[in-house]
Design a protein around this motif. Structure first.
Motif, PDB file in Angstrom:
ATOM      1  N   ASP A 792     -11.272 -55.793   4.447  1.00  0.00           N
ATOM      2  CA  ASP A 792     -11.705 -54.733   5.363  1.00  0.00           C
ATOM      3  C   ASP A 792     -12.817 -55.269   6.256  1.00  0.00           C
ATOM      4  O   ASP A 792     -13.895 -55.638   5.764  1.00  0.00           O
ATOM      5  N   LYS A 793     -12.563 -55.317   7.547  1.00  0.00           N
ATOM      6  CA  LYS A 793     -13.619 -55.702   8.487  1.00  0.00           C
ATOM      7  C   LYS A 793     -14.613 -54.557   8.647  1.00  0.00           C
ATOM      8  O   LYS A 793     -15.815 -54.771   8.758  1.00  0.00           O
ATOM      9  N   THR A 794     -14.095 -53.331   8.675  1.00  0.00           N
ATOM     10  CA  THR A 794     -14.924 -52.124   8.675  1.00  0.00           C
ATOM     11  C   THR A 794     -14.339 -51.158   7.655  1.00  0.00           C
ATOM     12  O   THR A 794     -13.154 -51.219   7.320  1.00  0.00           O
ATOM     13  N   ARG A 795     -15.170 -50.239   7.174  1.00  0.00           N
ATOM     14  CA  ARG A 795     -14.746 -49.287   6.142  1.00  0.00           C
ATOM     15  C   ARG A 795     -15.820 -48.218   6.006  1.00  0.00           C
ATOM     16  O   ARG A 795     -16.925 -48.356   6.552  1.00  0.00           O
ATOM     17  N   PRO A 796     -15.547 -47.145   5.247  1.00  0.00           N
ATOM     18  CA  PRO A 796     -16.617 -46.187   4.917  1.00  0.00           C
ATOM     19  C   PRO A 796     -17.628 -46.808   3.957  1.00  0.00           C
ATOM     20  O   PRO A 796     -17.340 -47.796   3.273  1.00  0.00           O
ATOM     21  N   ILE A 831     -15.148 -44.425  -1.832  1.00  0.00           N
ATOM     22  CA  ILE A 831     -15.072 -45.784  -2.350  1.00  0.00           C
ATOM     23  C   ILE A 831     -16.027 -45.928  -3.536  1.00  0.00           C
ATOM     24  O   ILE A 831     -17.197 -45.557  -3.448  1.00  0.00           O
ATOM     25  N   VAL A 832     -15.523 -46.469  -4.621  1.00  0.00           N
ATOM     26  CA  VAL A 832     -16.348 -46.766  -5.787  1.00  0.00           C
ATOM     27  C   VAL A 832     -16.885 -48.189  -5.693  1.00  0.00           C
ATOM     28  O   VAL A 832     -18.060 -48.450  -5.944  1.00  0.00           O
ATOM     29  N   GLN A 833     -16.002 -49.128  -5.340  1.00  0.00           N
ATOM     30  CA  GLN A 833     -16.404 -50.514  -5.094  1.00  0.00           C
ATOM     31  C   GLN A 833     -15.700 -50.998  -3.839  1.00  0.00           C
ATOM     32  O   GLN A 833     -14.488 -50.794  -3.667  1.00  0.00           O
ATOM     33  N   ALA A 834     -16.460 -51.638  -2.947  1.00  0.00           N
ATOM     34  CA  ALA A 834     -15.871 -52.183  -1.732  1.00  0.00           C
ATOM     35  C   ALA A 834     -15.008 -53.396  -2.064  1.00  0.00           C
ATOM     36  O   ALA A 834     -15.266 -54.131  -3.021  1.00  0.00           O
ATOM     37  N   GLY A 835     -13.966 -53.611  -1.276  1.00  0.00           N
ATOM     38  CA  GLY A 835     -13.050 -54.715  -1.500  1.00  0.00           C
ATOM     39  C   GLY A 835     -13.639 -56.059  -1.111  1.00  0.00           C
ATOM     40  O   GLY A 835     -14.621 -56.149  -0.370  1.00  0.00           O
ATOM     41  N   PRO A 840      -8.448 -54.960  -2.433  1.00  0.00           N
ATOM     42  CA  PRO A 840      -9.005 -53.927  -1.554  1.00  0.00           C
ATOM     43  C   PRO A 840     -10.016 -53.061  -2.310  1.00  0.00           C
ATOM     44  O   PRO A 840     -10.265 -53.257  -3.505  1.00  0.00           O
ATOM     45  N   SER A 841     -10.585 -52.097  -1.634  1.00  0.00           N
ATOM     46  CA  SER A 841     -11.562 -51.185  -2.233  1.00  0.00           C
ATOM     47  C   SER A 841     -10.896 -50.295  -3.277  1.00  0.00           C
ATOM     48  O   SER A 841      -9.697 -49.993  -3.194  1.00  0.00           O
ATOM     49  N   VAL A 879      -9.574 -43.350 -10.436  1.00  0.00           N
ATOM     50  CA  VAL A 879     -10.015 -44.365  -9.479  1.00  0.00           C
ATOM     51  C   VAL A 879      -8.843 -45.322  -9.289  1.00  0.00           C
ATOM     52  O   VAL A 879      -8.232 -45.756 -10.270  1.00  0.00           O
ATOM     53  N   TYR A 880      -8.530 -45.665  -8.035  1.00  0.00           N
ATOM     54  CA  TYR A 880      -7.300 -46.402  -7.779  1.00  0.00           C
ATOM     55  C   TYR A 880      -7.433 -47.340  -6.579  1.00  0.00           C
ATOM     56  O   TYR A 880      -8.349 -47.214  -5.754  1.00  0.00           O
ATOM     57  N   PHE A 881      -6.502 -48.300  -6.489  1.00  0.00           N
ATOM     58  CA  PHE A 881      -6.345 -49.158  -5.327  1.00  0.00           C
ATOM     59  C   PHE A 881      -5.273 -48.531  -4.422  1.00  0.00           C
ATOM     60  O   PHE A 881      -4.129 -48.358  -4.844  1.00  0.00           O
ATOM     61  N   ASP A 882      -5.632 -48.233  -3.199  1.00  0.00           N
ATOM     62  CA  ASP A 882      -4.696 -47.571  -2.276  1.00  0.00           C
ATOM     63  C   ASP A 882      -3.878 -48.632  -1.537  1.00  0.00           C
ATOM     64  O   ASP A 882      -4.054 -48.865  -0.340  1.00  0.00           O
TER      65      ASP A 882
END
Length: 918
Positions: A792-796, A831-835, A840-841, A879-882
């Motif tokens: 992810d270059k950008t994300r929440p 997001i719990v943990q950034a990717g 991924p996150s 909590v999951y990987f989308d």
């Protein structure tokens, strides 16, 4: 005197009138206001808190007269006293605009003034803030402060204990208890565990969403301020008892280690601690231990790994509260508040799915929890002075037993066991002084505080057994334990954290005229010194025989036998240790600060609160090898809060303020901790920088009736060097680490409403029904660093939800003896943990939470029965990987494209309690 102080019979046939007197425009309490019973010589003056009490009042109706130099005199009629109860009457006084106005007497009835004062309290905050009072807490099913906080506008709770305000994770929030900062209770994150403060100890909670110079600087989401009680209005004694049922735990088979009576009191007996004469790291690494010393060290480990199956008992809650007040003839007053709470719960978390990467696991966890809390507050008010000494203590004891089964690497069957005891404690003592200076409303206030936090994990034991998936249906092929080599995922952890925090502050407040405007100046100085020691040893027994048959035989033994004394004495194990000096650290920080703020009133409608705070901060971290962090920063933090009263019932507010977020000790340390629930190591980053946050707020609020509110708020936050948690997956193992993102921003809207439904029908049901809601819509964007090729270059931002919803209905009947309350809470996915660069996150899936409470007052309203039903829907925590990017959870890969990091149900909680006050 002691007999008089403890007596229940004192003033049994008379009542009291008690309350505070405040400035109508600012809400600041006024010292030395004369309060008289009209037509008599009986009267008192308000103390340094602006509080007054009229003693020994015969039942009847009175008119009270409030007079103060420079303010209009006010008469309040129809003040009804019914002994032995306390009649609460707080009033506001308006400044006199000239000599003629000073001679005008403002007249109001008791009911009118009660409504006017409530308006003033709601409107007069210098900050954009939201809060909840002890009365509202009583009407909710909340047992602890973390449950209470999720009712406040813009606030949610993560992991049932950590607060998130305006979608910002716990690290961007701060907390104070009785005007002094609370330390982090966690070893591996900056967070205060609010579940350790029982709600019955709380007088009020306020979340300040904008800053003034007198608030701590290290927040961007909110400053949570918890205030406990000191001098009660009258003597009281109360107790409460409650029992609870959990739909998936109570009366079910409960697996766990043997427990003695100390576990039910929040302690373990010390038998699981590392022996005092245990070999050092250096001795183990050198391999110079004699066979006798090796065996003696291994035998010193706790050896009873047997698991006992019992029946999970109902949750138990007990409370005891005592209040005493002694009024002296000279007007002085001494008060004491003492409270004790106890809670025990046995909870089962079944079928926690972990289906991601190389893992296809199923966890069952059994948690035995005890919470013991106490509060002891004492205060002495004399003349225009007040000294208070407040103490709070809380002890949390969690004994977890986890059984994990499933497939790893698509070809290995696993049986994993974890024995994990966590002991946390908090002790906080605060000494405060309030003193009037001179004859006016100038005040000197000082605070000295000491806090101690402990976080201890004795003998966290983890062990995994494996066999080939091809032998799944072959009982002749046993599971074999991973004991031929040692790693942090299959070892014993003995860790101990101890932290002390010393702080002190003095501030001076004085009113004066500036530019012909009524102005209050507040200036303050303070210091905070914080020191932490953290020690961790990852040690264990490593099998060292070359006999393959014997090795297979030993590795096939169950966990209750594999570390038996006889095997250890046979010499087949050697003592081993992983990790090293980097797992220990000592840390300290020293903060010195000063601030100056002005509170000015321009005309009848405009108010400005502005100033600056200066902080000098030094932090050091060291281990036995070196001091690897030594950083000093000086920050100037301006702020301005502007309020314009559009009408008597509406405000328009605007604010700008600069705040910061500093890395926690753990985040800076080189320590590496294996988290078996996250299946990864947590590692620090000594190169972390502090975050600087520029904040902008705008709010419109209207109070249609007393106790009712509608507001809409907009906010924008710009971050420089935001601190984020992410999955460091450059290597073959996946770790959790911390980094600075160069740019980030958050903006959003908040809507809040609280309204009585009598506009639908002024009779019957709707007359006594109140609806309330708060909705937050939030957007954030983080630009990841360029040091790696992040997915992810950008994300929440981590922990930020795109929306938060709280809503509820309150209804009272039978002259307020019967009350109902239903509450709804939901947060958007976050997001719990950034990717990182490979994964991924991870996202937390939204869930609907509905709670219900019914209460009924009995025995002349001295007793109360409460029925609480929490989390009625009992939806899964997931909590999951989308992976398919559709922004919703679709189950495992085979069912729609996502991977499940963790998914479980916590059960519906039903409790019945009884409280009685003497």
């Amino acid at each position: 005197m002691l007999i008089s102080f403890l007596s229940f019979a004192a003033y049994a046939q008379t009542g009291k009138i008690s309350g505070t007197v405040a400035d109508k425009k600012t809400g600041e309490t006024l010292i030395g206001v004369t309060v008289k019973i009209k037509g008599t010589a009986k009267g008192v003056s308000t103390d340094v808190d602006g509080h007054y009490t009229l003693q020994a009042m015969a039942s009847g109706k009175y008119t009270l007269e409030f007079s103060y130099v420079g303010y209009q005199t006010k008469e309040v009629s129809d003040v009804d006293v019914k002994g032995p109860a306390v009649t609460n009457l707080s009033v506001t006084l308006a400044e006199a605009g000239g000599q003629n106005l000073q001679e005008v007497v403002i007249k109001a009835s008791f009911k009118q003034e009660s409504i006017n004062t409530l308006y003033a309290q709601q409107k007069n905050s210098a900050l954009i803030s939201d809060g909840i009072s002890s009365e509202q807490i009583k009407k909710s099913p909340d047992r602890n402060t973390s449950d209470v906080l999720k009712r406040v506008s813009g606030a949610t709770i993560q992991d049932n204990k950590f607060v998130i305000v305006r979608g910002l994770s716990d690290r961007y929030n701060t907390a104070t208890l009785d005007n002094s900062t609370l330390p982090s209770t966690e070893a591996n994150r900056k967070a205060f565990s609010f579940d350790i403060v029982p709600s019955n100890l709380v007088d009020k909670i306020t979340i300040s969403k904008t800053a003034t110079p007198d608030l701590p600087a290290d927040f961007a989401g909110g400053a949570v301020q918890i205030v406990t009680k000191d001098i009660p209005d009258q003597n009281f004694l109360s107790f409460g008892v409650g029992y609870g049922y959990n739909s998936q735990s109570t009366f079910k088979d409960f697996l766990g280690t043997k427990k003695n009576a100390l576990a039910y009191l929040g302690y373990q007996d010390g038998g699981k601690q590392l022996a005092e004469n245990f070999p050092t790291r250096e001795a183990i690494a050198a391999g110079t231990l004699s066979n006798a010393k090796n065996i003696a060290a291994l035998k010193s480990f706790p050896t009873d790994n047997s698991i006992k199956t019992t029946t999970a008992l109902p949750t138990q809650n007990y409370q005891f509260n005592l209040g005493r007040v002694k009024n002296f003839e000279n007007g002085n007053k001494f008060g004491a508040m003492i409270s004790a709470t106890y809670r025990n719960a046995q909870t089962i978390y079944e079928n926690n799915e972990r289906n991601f990467y190389i893992y296809n696991y199923n966890d069952n966890q059994y948690r035995f929890s005890t919470n013991v809390g106490g509060l002891a507050n004492f205060a002495y008010s004399f003349g225009k002075n007040k000294i208070s000494f407040k103490n709070i203590y809380n002890k949390n004891y969690d004994d977890n037993y986890t059984v994990r089964t499933g497939i790893r690497d698509a070809n290995t069957l696993n049986q994993f066991y974890a024995y994990d005891i966590m002991q946390k404690s908090l002790y906080k003592a605060t000494l405060e002084g309030d003193h009037q200076i001179g004859e006016g409303n100038s005040k000197l206030k000082w605070t000295a505080s000491y806090s101690n936090i402990t976080n201890n994990q004795p003998n966290q034991l983890k062990l995994n057994y494996q066999k080939a998936l091809a032998s799944q249906n072959d009982p002749s092929v046993p599971y074999e334990a991973n004991i031929t080599s040692l790693g942090k995922e299959n070892t014993r952890l003995f860790s101990d954290l101890n932290e002390n925090l010393y702080s002190g502050e003095a501030n001076y407040v004085t009113p004066f005229k500036l530019f012909d405007a009524s102005t209050t100046m507040k200036v303050g100085l303070g210091s905070q010194y914080r020191e932490r020691t953290f020690n961790a040893r990852f040690v264990g027994a490593q099998l060292q025989t070359n006999d393959i048959d014997l090795q297979t035989q030993i590795r096939s033994l169950p966990i209750t036998e594999i570390y038996s004394q006889s095997l250890i004495e046979s010499g087949v194990y050697k003592l081993a240790e992983v990790g090293g000096p980097l797992d220990d650290y000592n840390a300290n920080s020293f903060t010195n600060y000063g601030y100056l703020m002005l509170d000015q009133k321009f005309g009848e409608n405009f108010r400005a609160v502005y100033g600056a705070r200066v902080e000098n901060y030094n932090v050091k971290l060291m281990n036995t090898l070196s001091t690897y962090v030594d950083d000093t920063q000086l920050d100037v933090l301006p702020s301005a809060n502007l309020t314009y009263s559009l009408t008597k019932k509406a405000n328009l507010r605007a604010a700008y303020y600069r705040t910061l977020a500093r890395p926690e000790f753990r985040e800076l340390s080189l320590n590496s901790y294996y988290d078996y629930e996250q299946l990864s190591n947590i590692i620090g980053n000594p190169n972390l920088k502090r975050s600087i946050i520029d904040n902008f707020d705008l709010r419109y609020e209207i109070y249609p009736e007393a106790g009712q509110l509608f507001s809409v708020s907009a906010f924008y936050k710009r971050f420089t060097n935001a601190i984020e948690t992410y999955r460091y997956d450059v290597l073959s193992t996946v770790d959790v680490a911390f980094f600075n993102t160069p740019k980030a921003y958050v903006y959003g809207l908040e809507f809040e409403g609280r309204k009585n439904l009598n506009f639908i029908n002024d009779e019957g049901f709707f007359k006594n029904t109140t609806a309330y809601f708060n909705l937050s819509i939030i957007k954030s964007k983080v630009t990841n660093p360029t040091d790696q090729d992040y997915i992810d270059k950008t994300r929440p931002m981590v922990g930020q939800s795109p929306y938060l919803i709280n809503a509820g209905l309150q209804h009272s009947a039978l002259d307020n003896k019967l009350n109902f309350n239903i509450l709804y809470n939901k947060i958007g996915r976050r997001i719990v943990q950034a990717g990182g660069i490979r994964f991924p996150s991870t996202w937390e899936n939204p869930r609907d939470v509905i709670d219900f409470q019914a209460s009924y007052k009995v025995i002349k309203s001295k007793g109360e029965v409460k029925l609480n039903v929490g989390d009625i829907l009992n939806q899964r925590n997931t909590v999951y990987f989308d992976y398919n990017g559709d922004k919703k959870y679709n189950g495992s890969v085979g069912n729609g494209g996502d991977e499940t990091f963790s998914s479980y149900k916590s059960g519906t909680n039903i409790s019945l309690s009884f409280n009685y006050s003497f």
